[in-house]
Design a protein around this motif. Sequence first.
Motif, mmCIF file in Angstrom:
data_model
loop_
_atom_site.group_PDB
_atom_site.id
_atom_site.type_symbol
_atom_site.label_atom_id
_atom_site.label_comp_id
_atom_site.label_asym_id
_atom_site.label_seq_id
_atom_site.Cartn_x
_atom_site.Cartn_y
_atom_site.Cartn_z
ATOM 1 N N GLU A 1 0.805 -1.233 0.000
ATOM 2 C CA GLU A 1 0.000 0.000 0.000
ATOM 3 C C GLU A 1 0.841 1.289 0.000
ATOM 4 N N PHE A 2 2.177 1.144 0.095
ATOM 5 C CA PHE A 2 3.017 2.355 0.077
ATOM 6 C C PHE A 2 3.153 2.893 -1.335
ATOM 7 N N PRO A 3 3.286 4.172 -1.543
ATOM 8 C CA PRO A 3 3.163 5.229 -0.526
ATOM 9 C C PRO A 3 1.721 5.336 -0.031
ATOM 10 N N PHE A 4 1.583 5.597 1.247
ATOM 11 C CA PHE A 4 0.253 5.586 1.862
ATOM 12 C C PHE A 4 0.005 6.914 2.543
ATOM 13 N N THR A 5 -1.092 7.548 2.209
ATOM 14 C CA THR A 5 -1.432 8.814 2.859
ATOM 15 C C THR A 5 -2.294 8.526 4.079
ATOM 16 N N PHE B 1 8.879 14.129 4.385
ATOM 17 C CA PHE B 1 9.599 13.508 5.493
ATOM 18 C C PHE B 1 10.004 12.099 5.064
ATOM 19 N N SER B 2 10.823 11.465 5.874
ATOM 20 C CA SER B 2 11.062 10.032 5.693
ATOM 21 C C SER B 2 10.457 9.326 6.903
ATOM 22 N N ALA C 1 -3.672 11.529 9.086
ATOM 23 C CA ALA C 1 -3.092 12.807 9.524
ATOM 24 C C ALA C 1 -2.515 13.580 8.347
ATOM 25 N N GLY C 2 -2.648 13.026 7.150
ATOM 26 C CA GLY C 2 -2.226 13.751 5.964
ATOM 27 C C GLY C 2 -0.772 13.543 5.569
ATOM 28 N N LEU C 3 -0.081 12.638 6.250
ATOM 29 C CA LEU C 3 1.310 12.374 5.889
ATOM 30 C C LEU C 3 1.363 11.267 4.841
ATOM 31 N N GLU C 4 2.352 11.366 3.961
ATOM 32 C CA GLU C 4 2.531 10.295 2.981
ATOM 33 C C GLU C 4 3.696 9.412 3.406
ATOM 34 N N TYR C 5 3.350 8.232 3.979
ATOM 35 C CA TYR C 5 4.387 7.292 4.414
ATOM 36 C C TYR C 5 5.067 6.728 3.180
ATOM 37 N N ASP C 6 6.409 6.640 3.247
ATOM 38 C CA ASP C 6 7.153 6.371 2.016
ATOM 39 C C ASP C 6 7.318 4.906 1.656
ATOM 40 N N SER C 7 7.805 4.096 2.599
ATOM 41 C CA SER C 7 8.059 2.697 2.233
ATOM 42 C C SER C 7 8.184 1.872 3.496
#
Lengths: 285, 833, 168
Positions: free
Chosen positions: B419-423, B647-648, B426-432
């Motif tokens: 599912e990455f990248p996953f928003t 961010f990472s 809280a509106g953050l896009e998790y990378d991997s």
Amino acid sequence: MIPAPFEYVRPTTVEEAVQAVAEGGEDVKIMAGGQSLIPVMRLRLAAPETIVDLGRVAEMRGVRDEGDALVIGAMTTHAEVITDPLIAQHAKLVAEATETVADRQTRRRGTFGGALAHADPAGDLPAVALALDAELVVAGPGGRRTVPASEFFVDYLTTALEEGEVLVEIRVPKLAGDWGVRYEKFNRVAQAWSIVAVAAAVRRENGHIAEARIGLTNMGPTPLRASATEAALSGAAAAPDAVASAARSAAEGTSPSSDLNAQADYREHLVQVLTRRAVTAAAGL
Amino acid sequence: MTVTEDAATTQVQGPDKEVGKARKRKEDARLITGRTTWTDNMVLPGMLHLSVVRSPVAHARITAIDVSAAKESPGVVTVLTGRDLADEQGSIPCAWPVTPDMKNPGHPSIAVDRVNHVGEAVAVIVARSRTAAADAVELVDVDYDLLPPVLDMEEAVRDGADLVHDDLGTNTSYHFVFDAGEAGTGGDTEQAFADADVVVSRRFVNQRLIPAFMEPRSVVVQPQGDNYTMWSATQIPHILRVMLAMVTGIPEHKLRVIAPDVGGGFGGKLQVNPEEILALLVARRLGKPVKWTETRSESLMTAHHGRDQVQFIDVAADREGNVKGLRVRLLADMGAYLRLITPGVPALGAFMFPGIYKFPAYRFECDGVFTNKVPTDAYRGAGRPEATFAVERIMDELAVELGMDPLELRRKNWIQSQEFPFTTVAGLEYDSGDYDAATQQALDLLGYPELREEQRRRRESNDPVQLGIGFSTFTEMCGLAPSRVLGSLSYGAGGWESASIRMLPTGKVEVVTGSTPHGQGHETAWSQLVADQLGVPFEDVEVLHGDTAVAPKGMDTYGSRSLVVGGTAVLKAADKVIAKARKVAAHLLEASEDDLEFTGGKFSVRGTPGSGLGIQEIALAVFAAHDYPEDVEPSIDADATFDPVNFSFPHGTHVCAMEVDTDTGFVKIRKYACVDDVGTIVNPLIVEGQVHGGLAQGIAQALYEEAVYDADGNLTTGTFVDYLVPSAADLPHFDTGNTVHVAPGNPIGAKGVGEAGCIASTPAVVNAALDAVRHLGVSDIRMPLTPERVWRAIHQGGDGGDRATAGSNAYGGAQTETTAGVSTPQSALGGDR
Amino acid sequence: MTRVSMQVDGVTYTDEVEPRTLLVHHLREALGKVGTVVGCDTSNCGACTVHLDGQAVKSCTVLAVQADGAEVTTIEGIAAPDGTLHPVQKAFHEMHGLQCGYCTPGMIMASIDLLKENPDPSDTEVREGIEGNLCRCTGYQNIVRAVQQAAGELSGSAATPETTGAQA
């Protein structure tokens, strides 16, 4: 921090030490290893006018055998106590408790006598001296006298040492017979003072506990004996149940304080658990 | 350490690559031999020494200060009070006004007419020696008109509460809200809760901590004409320089700030300290160099603290264990003033409460509350440990409520690797990442089935020592930070980083980084990066930092940003060096630039093996500058600034097995295993070290550390006797591992590692302790898990309750009356513990 | 003021000191031995550890006057005169037993003392042996490794590195 200024005297004999204390003015302080005193002075919680440093009084250092007792010089360091063969043989409880004092470096400087004379209720050695019925030899302007441990510890950081007196040596009676010992210390981090600790010496005879001596650390302003438990153990079966039952009265007569690490009721509980463990181990159960 | 590399996502490194090598650190040579330059080592001709007279009361009006005796004290040059400095001291800056209507009372470096916490500066002694300065402190006589201290946040926000700052009319600095529904990143939270089968609500206390870096703070200021050089034990020489200029009015170009060797920071040296301002003002006034070095007691009492939140957290779920909503209300203790990023710490945490879980709805509210305590600010993790603690604790509570295995519940709700990248909500896009893989590896490292079996046996036999296993499956936002995002959060600056590379005539390489280290090993890791990129030997690279005259631009080290942002800037600079060198190489090789390839530090013409020119040779060629292309400058040096776009998100699974002695309440970590995914690992030695150190601090929050104030506002944990930083004997062996999923947001692929262990470990430890005794009716224990609290929770119910606040012995800060007994002749023989 | 004379890292120094001067301040401020540092007021952190007549002590809890006539070895005096590192120094480097390095001088001096007493310590024995030294960076694990690696190297060599340094 830096200590406040003071006069410094470094005697080399007990006689000189007593004289130096007498001449040291109103606010004289005797320094043994200084491991509690120097930090307190750095924090300026103490600011003596004169320091009499016993570090060069050679006659106050070392351990000798006097037949039924060992005599430990007050200036014998913790590190020396731990490695002393006479203590290992005749006063193992002293060595076991000393190993738990502070840390390696502090034990190199800190002394047996200094720890007793400081009389910090959280210090480990006063309870041991009390449990072993040690006698403290004190020198003063009027000569020497001997104070039993049971009379030496008077109050929080307060001993029977009179103004002008110096603790010279400690007579620790040898334990005769089949004794086992254990110092059971409870603290939160390794180098900390005891929250509660129990010094136990137990003599077994024919499957029974003939005699138990139990000293308690930090269960009141002075070290204490767990007299009720000692009485209950005298003649009791050397069995876990009997020990557990006797340990339940370990808090009788104590008046522990409340602080960051423990409130009084918890200390009263702890002392029972630790007494059970110490006696069980000392009795070899 | 074990490393599992996912072939599909891992940057493959050749055997001769520096990146990935366990290079021993370049920094060590001076540190292990004592040839270090700590700030306190600095001695300048004519240097004067400062000591600070501090308030012994938490809240009072100053009615009079008599400095005459102190001025007469031997060696004292002058004594200055707040009145003397009032017109020039300005205010300690707050760079993060999290809401437009945030109330900021201003933060004097030295109190003028009021003190608001114990330890606040009220006078400065200037003397010829450190000793003379210390001696005069007790000669300053201050009259205080006492005001009621405000110490408890929950009381402070009630109507009619006593006020820290009367003129503000409230103890609430700000009310910060993030609502996913309003932001368009999630559903309606109230509706989610209304529709839920199950709601679990808890109140957690994330206690006040002290960063407790080992090197006490120290500052030296040298005035020369209208120029000022400041050496300071700081994490942030660049930010400090800007702020000093803004606060004092000294033009920025007349200020030089140097952070020499700095002995740890952990966020605690991410500050503009009152004493730095005071040292500068005194040096300016007297025209003489000055030094101030704090004592440990001063450090614990007055350097900023961290954490300190009361967290109300509610989770909604269906019966099958699918989470439906998350609601968080915080009270965050600001302390008496707002320092550099005081208000921003909990706001940064706002985005991390959902953790790795797919909450469809989320609402966060936080009140920043003033109390009469030292200000809080960044401490390792800064907002994210608090958030991670709350979500990882409540997931366990939800699992209990649902009768589910806590790991099953997590698995059911966490983001799947595909599912990455996953928003997030809280509106953050998790990378991997791959939470399953990390978890499985952590369980293997722990020996999970065996320990579960042992736990069962101990339970069945009613063993006095019970065993528990606790999890923390976490992520964090690192690589602070994209400047535009910081701007949208009202932060006062950007999050870029700067680097320069200077190619010296002999081919040696100077790398200038704006990210100032204080123990992290930048000199080594940056050398590895540059060695690979430029194809030069590791030994040929020197990394320069920490001096605004040498490294003029930078944003410094915090927020696990250095490698991700600063390292990338270095790579970008290296790319520019190569690009510039390529033109020179083409000229010298009489080839077209397009025909040149650059490998192993050498330009060669494609198809003509043997021919070529090393980049180090080109450095000499442009130094001589006898023969270079017409249209370029005779230099291959380059600068770069990197501003990340996202961010990472490092992640990991931490598993703790804990023994609890139910007779005494003593807890002991039996085994600790963790697998962290920090993206590309540049230096495994450094990465593992960062994880270890973070674990120690996170475990210390769970078990040992707490800044405790008594009812008068005195810090009773004012020395290392009572503020328990654990020793080697108090911590377990750690079994650590890694999975590697590269971060797509930077060319290194690194995610950041400095804070991971600290963020993840705390809830794992607490969850483990609870797992050991939950069958005895315990559902929460307040941190730190003192034996007393654990014992009370087991035997008396509740969360273990408040601790007594008296110091534990003769050094206890609040026990000066009793310790006065120390100086009586009766306890004469200087004690020896 | 009191006259004190001590041999520090092989060199004899004679100075006038105030009796209240702590050994660590004397080393740092009078003798320039700034390798030894101060980390606390209460003898807890061990950063100031030096060897006094061959034994590890906390130099913040010893008065300079008490070291009169003594031999003091600091972190600056344990490498060989040619710069060859002491095995414990080397092991701290190799095992990444330090990060910021502030606790390191004291940690190394305490570890040397431990290894003299216990040449082959277990993990637990190392941890207890350095309980008087606080480190905020490393979590101690690599320090433990370093001490054990140094133990291996020391037991394999006949040299007594403590005295092959500047003290010789």
